[in-house]
Structure formats: structure tokens, C-alpha cells
Design a protein around this motif. Structure first.
Motif, PDB file in Angstrom:
ATOM      1  N   LEU A  32      -0.988   9.065  -1.543  1.00  0.00           N
ATOM      2  CA  LEU A  32      -1.392   9.727  -2.792  1.00  0.00           C
ATOM      3  C   LEU A  32      -0.666  11.056  -2.984  1.00  0.00           C
ATOM      4  O   LEU A  32      -0.332  11.429  -4.118  1.00  0.00           O
ATOM      5  N   GLU A  33      -0.418  11.734  -1.884  1.00  0.00           N
ATOM      6  CA  GLU A  33       0.212  13.055  -1.977  1.00  0.00           C
ATOM      7  C   GLU A  33       1.629  12.979  -2.543  1.00  0.00           C
ATOM      8  O   GLU A  33       2.171  13.985  -3.022  1.00  0.00           O
ATOM      9  N   ARG A  34       2.222  11.809  -2.521  1.00  0.00           N
ATOM     10  CA  ARG A  34       3.572  11.654  -3.062  1.00  0.00           C
ATOM     11  C   ARG A  34       3.578  11.803  -4.588  1.00  0.00           C
ATOM     12  O   ARG A  34       4.630  12.017  -5.186  1.00  0.00           O
ATOM     13  N   LEU A  35       2.411  11.676  -5.222  1.00  0.00           N
ATOM     14  CA  LEU A  35       2.322  11.754  -6.685  1.00  0.00           C
ATOM     15  C   LEU A  35       1.810  13.130  -7.108  1.00  0.00           C
ATOM     16  O   LEU A  35       0.940  13.254  -7.973  1.00  0.00           O
ATOM     17  N   SER A  36       2.356  14.159  -6.509  1.00  0.00           N
ATOM     18  CA  SER A  36       1.889  15.519  -6.786  1.00  0.00           C
ATOM     19  C   SER A  36       2.173  15.967  -8.214  1.00  0.00           C
ATOM     20  O   SER A  36       1.552  16.916  -8.713  1.00  0.00           O
ATOM     21  N   ALA A  37       3.095  15.285  -8.906  1.00  0.00           N
ATOM     22  CA  ALA A  37       3.394  15.651 -10.293  1.00  0.00           C
ATOM     23  C   ALA A  37       2.283  15.238 -11.252  1.00  0.00           C
ATOM     24  O   ALA A  37       2.210  15.744 -12.375  1.00  0.00           O
ATOM     25  N   ALA A  38       1.425  14.317 -10.806  1.00  0.00           N
ATOM     26  CA  ALA A  38       0.332  13.848 -11.673  1.00  0.00           C
ATOM     27  C   ALA A  38      -0.827  14.831 -11.642  1.00  0.00           C
ATOM     28  O   ALA A  38      -1.064  15.525 -10.643  1.00  0.00           O
ATOM     29  N   ARG A  39      -1.588  14.872 -12.728  1.00  0.00           N
ATOM     30  CA  ARG A  39      -2.761  15.757 -12.793  1.00  0.00           C
ATOM     31  C   ARG A  39      -3.963  15.154 -12.104  1.00  0.00           C
ATOM     32  O   ARG A  39      -4.891  15.859 -11.715  1.00  0.00           O
ATOM     33  N   GLY A  40      -3.975  13.830 -11.978  1.00  0.00           N
ATOM     34  CA  GLY A  40      -5.066  13.156 -11.291  1.00  0.00           C
ATOM     35  C   GLY A  40      -4.580  11.831 -10.747  1.00  0.00           C
ATOM     36  O   GLY A  40      -3.821  11.128 -11.422  1.00  0.00           O
ATOM     37  N   VAL A  41      -4.991  11.478  -9.535  1.00  0.00           N
ATOM     38  CA  VAL A  41      -4.594  10.223  -8.904  1.00  0.00           C
ATOM     39  C   VAL A  41      -5.820   9.615  -8.226  1.00  0.00           C
ATOM     40  O   VAL A  41      -6.525  10.305  -7.477  1.00  0.00           O
ATOM     41  N   TRP A  42      -6.066   8.330  -8.475  1.00  0.00           N
ATOM     42  CA  TRP A  42      -7.195   7.637  -7.895  1.00  0.00           C
ATOM     43  C   TRP A  42      -6.765   6.268  -7.377  1.00  0.00           C
ATOM     44  O   TRP A  42      -5.804   5.682  -7.885  1.00  0.00           O
ATOM     45  N   VAL A  43      -7.493   5.751  -6.437  1.00  0.00           N
ATOM     46  CA  VAL A  43      -7.305   4.383  -5.949  1.00  0.00           C
ATOM     47  C   VAL A  43      -8.596   3.613  -6.254  1.00  0.00           C
ATOM     48  O   VAL A  43      -9.688   4.034  -5.842  1.00  0.00           O
ATOM     49  N   GLY A  78       0.795  -1.224   0.000  1.00  0.00           N
ATOM     50  CA  GLY A  78       0.000   0.000   0.000  1.00  0.00           C
ATOM     51  C   GLY A  78       0.820   1.263   0.000  1.00  0.00           C
ATOM     52  O   GLY A  78       0.389   2.310   0.495  1.00  0.00           O
ATOM     53  N   LEU A  79       2.029   1.199  -0.582  1.00  0.00           N
ATOM     54  CA  LEU A  79       2.925   2.343  -0.621  1.00  0.00           C
ATOM     55  C   LEU A  79       3.064   2.879  -2.046  1.00  0.00           C
ATOM     56  O   LEU A  79       2.821   2.161  -3.016  1.00  0.00           O
ATOM     57  N   VAL A  80       3.458   4.123  -2.154  1.00  0.00           N
ATOM     58  CA  VAL A  80       3.919   4.683  -3.424  1.00  0.00           C
ATOM     59  C   VAL A  80       5.439   4.710  -3.331  1.00  0.00           C
ATOM     60  O   VAL A  80       6.015   5.525  -2.609  1.00  0.00           O
ATOM     61  N   ASP A  81       6.084   3.806  -4.033  1.00  0.00           N
ATOM     62  CA  ASP A  81       7.531   3.640  -3.923  1.00  0.00           C
ATOM     63  C   ASP A  81       8.275   4.834  -4.518  1.00  0.00           C
ATOM     64  O   ASP A  81       7.774   5.513  -5.425  1.00  0.00           O
ATOM     65  N   ASP A  82       9.488   5.065  -4.006  1.00  0.00           N
ATOM     66  CA  ASP A  82      10.324   6.140  -4.558  1.00  0.00           C
ATOM     67  C   ASP A  82      10.534   5.968  -6.062  1.00  0.00           C
ATOM     68  O   ASP A  82      10.581   6.954  -6.812  1.00  0.00           O
ATOM     69  N   ALA A  83      10.660   4.704  -6.512  1.00  0.00           N
ATOM     70  CA  ALA A  83      10.874   4.453  -7.940  1.00  0.00           C
ATOM     71  C   ALA A  83       9.664   4.865  -8.763  1.00  0.00           C
ATOM     72  O   ALA A  83       9.804   5.362  -9.893  1.00  0.00           O
ATOM     73  N   VAL A  84       8.472   4.692  -8.215  1.00  0.00           N
ATOM     74  CA  VAL A  84       7.255   5.115  -8.910  1.00  0.00           C
ATOM     75  C   VAL A  84       7.175   6.635  -8.945  1.00  0.00           C
ATOM     76  O   VAL A  84       6.825   7.234  -9.971  1.00  0.00           O
ATOM     77  N   VAL A  85       7.507   7.280  -7.840  1.00  0.00           N
ATOM     78  CA  VAL A  85       7.505   8.748  -7.810  1.00  0.00           C
ATOM     79  C   VAL A  85       8.445   9.301  -8.881  1.00  0.00           C
ATOM     80  O   VAL A  85       8.078  10.217  -9.646  1.00  0.00           O
ATOM     81  N   ALA A  86       9.653   8.737  -8.957  1.00  0.00           N
ATOM     82  CA  ALA A  86      10.626   9.225  -9.944  1.00  0.00           C
ATOM     83  C   ALA A  86      10.127   9.014 -11.369  1.00  0.00           C
ATOM     84  O   ALA A  86      10.298   9.884 -12.241  1.00  0.00           O
ATOM     85  N   TYR A  87       9.494   7.875 -11.618  1.00  0.00           N
ATOM     86  CA  TYR A  87       8.984   7.563 -12.957  1.00  0.00           C
ATOM     87  C   TYR A  87       7.867   8.529 -13.337  1.00  0.00           C
ATOM     88  O   TYR A  87       7.847   9.102 -14.439  1.00  0.00           O
ATOM     89  N   VAL A  88       6.924   8.733 -12.424  1.00  0.00           N
ATOM     90  CA  VAL A  88       5.803   9.636 -12.708  1.00  0.00           C
ATOM     91  C   VAL A  88       6.303  11.069 -12.915  1.00  0.00           C
ATOM     92  O   VAL A  88       5.821  11.789 -13.802  1.00  0.00           O
ATOM     93  N   GLU A  89       7.269  11.497 -12.125  1.00  0.00           N
ATOM     94  CA  GLU A  89       7.797  12.854 -12.296  1.00  0.00           C
ATOM     95  C   GLU A  89       8.453  13.036 -13.649  1.00  0.00           C
ATOM     96  O   GLU A  89       8.306  14.095 -14.289  1.00  0.00           O
ATOM     97  N   GLU A  90       9.159  12.005 -14.131  1.00  0.00           N
ATOM     98  CA  GLU A  90       9.766  12.111 -15.461  1.00  0.00           C
ATOM     99  C   GLU A  90       8.699  12.113 -16.550  1.00  0.00           C
ATOM    100  O   GLU A  90       8.762  12.906 -17.496  1.00  0.00           O
ATOM    101  N   LEU A  91       7.713  11.255 -16.424  1.00  0.00           N
ATOM    102  CA  LEU A  91       6.620  11.245 -17.405  1.00  0.00           C
ATOM    103  C   LEU A  91       5.892  12.582 -17.429  1.00  0.00           C
ATOM    104  O   LEU A  91       5.466  13.053 -18.492  1.00  0.00           O
ATOM    105  N   ALA A  92       5.767  13.228 -16.264  1.00  0.00           N
ATOM    106  CA  ALA A  92       5.050  14.507 -16.196  1.00  0.00           C
ATOM    107  C   ALA A  92       5.795  15.624 -16.913  1.00  0.00           C
ATOM    108  O   ALA A  92       5.194  16.664 -17.218  1.00  0.00           O
TER     109      ALA A  92
END
Length: 457
Positions: free
Chosen positions: A204-215, A172-186
Motif C-alpha cells: 500500500l505504501e507504494r501508492l503514496s501519491a493517492a489521497r486514500g488507499v484501501w484493500v 498481491g503486488l502493486v505493480d510499477d505500471a500501476v504506481v506510474a499511472y496513479v502518480e500521473e493521475l494525481a
């Protein structure tokens, strides 16, 4: 006749066939008549309540009379069943079609199922696509295979790009590797994230680079997340504002920026593109050519179908770019909307990963890949991975280290091997992710494989 009308017509036919004695001459004549004119043309009495077993036996009889299973080819491509002495028509009707085993090279089970029937129906009474075609579809002009029509390829300079990102984490975590990937895609796209399952508070707040985040807990893996994003969370109407939509999942670590990938692929004419091709049947000997140019793949490696979907070439779906012609295609939208969890993970891969390329190629859409050739087996899971990284490949599949399907030696040295190709790669972050989520026994087995005389780095 619309597809739902087939079910009561089929029930009437089974009822009449059972009443005629199943193996009797009259029963055979009834089925031959149904094959000749179509089940909808028969004047049959009201249906009883045939059992599942009676329906299965009637299916076998229809398919056998129709001569629609290429028996030698079916067994040659289903060797386990051949070794067990399976009767091919019986196996196809009882189990084969549900596992997307094609009866011949003249009929594509999943393509027909998704095109004309209900692709979400996994019930015991779901319609056998081949039986439907023999008794109804062919009489109405429904195609057994896609009809490939050439289309002009499409491109646009500086495309407006969206990214649908699928993630799942067992803790149930947002891994650092996912954060880095999403930030590059953004940096290159508007990113919309769907996390399958559940996330802990504050993640969810860790993915602030995304325009929308849902679970959303859906259990249909990455295609399930892409489906719910396109259908419900972002919506097809909103996606119509983009020239290109990326389907990306968290199965890879980002080892370098994506600027080169997008610069190269933005200049290519294609309706959809990915990073590489996969063809598991391509297993050349060491003295044979180890690559097939992309144009040759398009010319001679894309048959209308195969006895089994894993034999087909497909574009890797962990990073797939869909341009406007594909996004506007009603058949593609319908297929993505219809993604559902599968009891057998092999079906999930065949229907939604291989099936996506099979559908798009079948509709005449052209594709391209960042790797300009077909490489052996599944190239991001084999020993050529580190060479790909040295050539500029941007991603590394985490599961390669865990599953190691081709027994690649010396993976215990994976960090130094990645750094040799990409000195800036954050292998410490990757290792933290790996050790947290990987099965330790699988990882130990993978790392225990060593080449002769190897000295650990």
C-alpha cells in the motif's frame, strides 16, 4: 403498490393458476384477467407454496398471452438458441432475461430491473422484469424504456477532479505500471484507490501519491471497487465537493502524460466523457467507411434498446469521467451503489459497463469522447491501436496482447510498435508486468499470428 408487494400477489396468482388446471380454459381466463387489470386488482385466495417450476410455467403462460416477445427478432439476435430450436418465449422466461436478452425493442430488461426492482437479486425466485411490467408495472405507469429528456450540457473551467481507481493483482503486488499511472493521475485529481482481493505487506505504501488507499475483497471487478469507494470508503458526501469524478482501472498501461486529454476534454460541453466509443456490431468491410463521426452516432446509433446489450454503443468504462449532473442523479448513484459480483462475467459487462452508458443516455445526459469518431469493433483491442497511439491516445490495453480477439498479426513486435508511436513509453516496465500476470499459453498463441512475409523486428 411498491415493488416488494408484487411477490405475494404473484404467489397468489400462481397458486390460483395451478389450482385452475394450468392449461385449462379457466386458468387462461385468470391470466387474461390479470393482464387486463393488473395482478393487484384481483381478489385471489391466500397463496400456497408454488414451486419454482410452477412459477416458471406461469411466467411462460403470462408472457405468451401478453404477446410481449417479438419471436422472430428474438431468435434472429440469439442465433445459437435458434440453431438449437429453442422456443423464444420459453427461453426468455427460463434463461433469457437473466442474461439480459430483451424480449423486443419495446422493453429493456436491465433498465427496468434496475429502475423498479431489486438489481442485486440474483436468486432463483427473482422477479422476471417483463412479467412484473405486464401484470403490475404498466398498470401503475412504470416505463418499459427510459424516456429521454434533453438536458443542457455541462462544463466547468479548471474542474476540481477526483479519481476512483480500481486495481487487482493476482500476486498481491502493486505493480510499477500501476504506481506510474496513479502518480500521473494525481497530477490532475485527488486519487482514491481500492484494491480488490489482498495485497502483501508494504505494498500500500507504494501508492503514496493517492489521497486514500484501501484493500477490500469484493469480487465485483472494477465496478465493485468504484462502488465501494463511492458508497463507503470516500462517500458520496465527500465526492460532492468535486466537479468531476473519474472512474479508472488498472487494465491499461499509461504510455504518455494525460495533460492533452484533460485540456481537450475540459473545453467540451458534456455531462460525461470517455476516451472512445465501442460498438461491436460495427464491422465495416475494407471498402466501406472505417469511422462514424460522433455526432452521427448520437443522431442514429443510439436506439432506446437492442435485443442484446453487446449490440449497443457504449463509452469505454476503463476511463470514464462523470460531471456534476451525473453525480447528482439519484438513479446513477443507486445503480453504482447496487453493484454486486456476477456469476457470469458477460452480465457484469452488460449491466455495469454497457448499462452505465445506456442508463445515462436514456436519462438525456450528453457525452463526448477523446477519439472523435466510432471505430470498428472494440478499437482498443484491434489492429488500429497503434494508429491511435500515434494520434496521441494515452493508454494501451494489456489484454489486447493476451486475448488478441481479432487475431491482429505481428503483436510479438508490440514493444517496437509502441515505441514508434510513443518513443518515451516505458516498454520495459510494461513487459515486466505482462510476463508476470499473463497466461503464457494465451500470449504464445497471440504472438504466433504473423502477417505474410513478415520479418520480426
Amino acid at each position: 403498490m411498491t415493488p416488494p408487494d408484487f411477490e405475494p400477489a404473484w404467489a397468489r396468482l400462481v397458486t390460483a393458476w395451478v389450482a385452475a388446471g394450468e392449461s385449462s380454459e379457466a386458468a387462461g381466463a385468470l391470466l387474461r384477467r390479470a393482464l387486463d387489470v393488473g395482478v393487484h386488482a384481483l381478489d385471489l385466495p391466500a397463496a400456497g407454496e408454488p414451486t419454482v417450476g410452477q412459477g416458471r410455467r406461469c411466467e411462460v403462460a403470462v408472457v405468451r398471452l401478453g404477446g410481449a416477445v417479438a419471436e422472430a427478432g428474438y431468435l434472429a439476435h440469439n442465433q445459437l438458441q435458434a440453431e438449437r430450436g429453442a422456443e423464444p418465449v420459453d427461453h426468455f422466461c427460463r434463461r433469457g432475461w437473466r442474461a439480459l436478452r430483451n424480449p423486443s425493442l419495446d422493453f429493456d430488461v436491465w433498465w427496468y430491473w434496475a429502475e423498479y426492482l431489486d438489481p442485486t437479486d440474483e436468486s432463483e425466485t427473482a422477479t422476471n422484469p417483463l412479467v412484473h411490467h405486464l401484470l403490475d408495472g404498466r398498470h401503475r405507469g412504470l416505463l418499459p424504456l427510459p424516456r429521454r429528456v434533453a438536458r443542457p450540457s455541462w462544463s466547468v473551467s479548471a474542474p476540481r477532479r477526483a479519481c476512483l481507481f480500481a486495481t487487482y493483482d493476482p500476486d498481491g503486488l502493486v505493480d510499477d505500471a500501476v504506481v506510474a499511472y496513479v502518480e500521473e493521475l494525481a497530477r490532475h485529481a485527488d486519487v482514491y484507490v481500492c484494491a480488490d482481493g489482498s495485497l502483501r505487506d508494504g505494498q500500500l505504501e507504494r501508492l503514496s501519491a493517492a489521497r486514500g488507499v484501501w484493500v477490500r475483497a469484493h469480487g465485483a471487478h472494477d465496478f465493485g471497487s468504484w462502488s465501494v469507494l463511492a458508497r463507503d470508503l470516500v462517500g458520496w458526501e465527500a465526492l460532492a465537493a468535486y466537479d468531476e469524478v473519474l472512474l479508472v482501472n488498472d487494465s491499461c498501461w499509461l504510455v504518455r502524460p494525460l495533460d492533452d486529454v484533460f485540456a481537450r476534454m475540459d473545453a467540451r460541453l458534456a455531462d460525461f466523457w470517455g476516451l472512445q466509443l465501442t460498438a461491436r456490431r460495427f464491422e465495416p468491410e475494407p471498402f466501406q467507411p472505417q469511422a462514424v463521426p460522433l455526432e452521427e452516432v448520437k443522431r442514429s446509433w443510439l436506439p432506446p434498446t437492442a435485443f442484446r446489450y453487446p449490440e449497443l454503443v457504449h463509452v469505454g468504462s476503463y476511463f470514464l469521467a462523470l460531471r456534476r449532473p451525473v453525480l447528482d442523479d439519484p438513479g446513477f448513484r443507486r445503480r453504482l451503489d447496487a453493484v454486486r459480483p456476477q456469476r457470469d462475467r458477460a452480465n457484469l459487462v452488460q449491466k455495469y459497463e454497457t448499462g452505465t452508458t445506456q442508463y445515462l443516455v436514456g436519462q438525456g445526459f450528453d457525452f463526448d469522447t477523446w477519439v472523435p469518431e466510432l471505430r470498428p469493433n472494440h478499437p482498443v483491442y484491434g489492429p488500429g491501436v497503434f494508429d491511435l497511439l500515434a494520434r496521441g491516445f494515452p493508454l494501451f490495453k494489456r489484454r489486447f496482447l493476451v486475448a488478441n480477439p481479432y487475431d491482429t498479426p505481428d503483436l510479438a513486435d508490440w514493444k517496437s510498435r509502441i515505441l514508434a508511436a510513443v518513443p518515451s513509453a516505458d516498454v520495459g516496465m510494461f513487459e515486466r508486468n505482462l510476463l508476470r500476470v499473463a497466461d503464457p499459453d494465451e500470449l504464445a498463441r497471440s504472438f504466433a499470428i504473423r502477417s505474410s512475409g513478415h520479418r520480426p523486428s
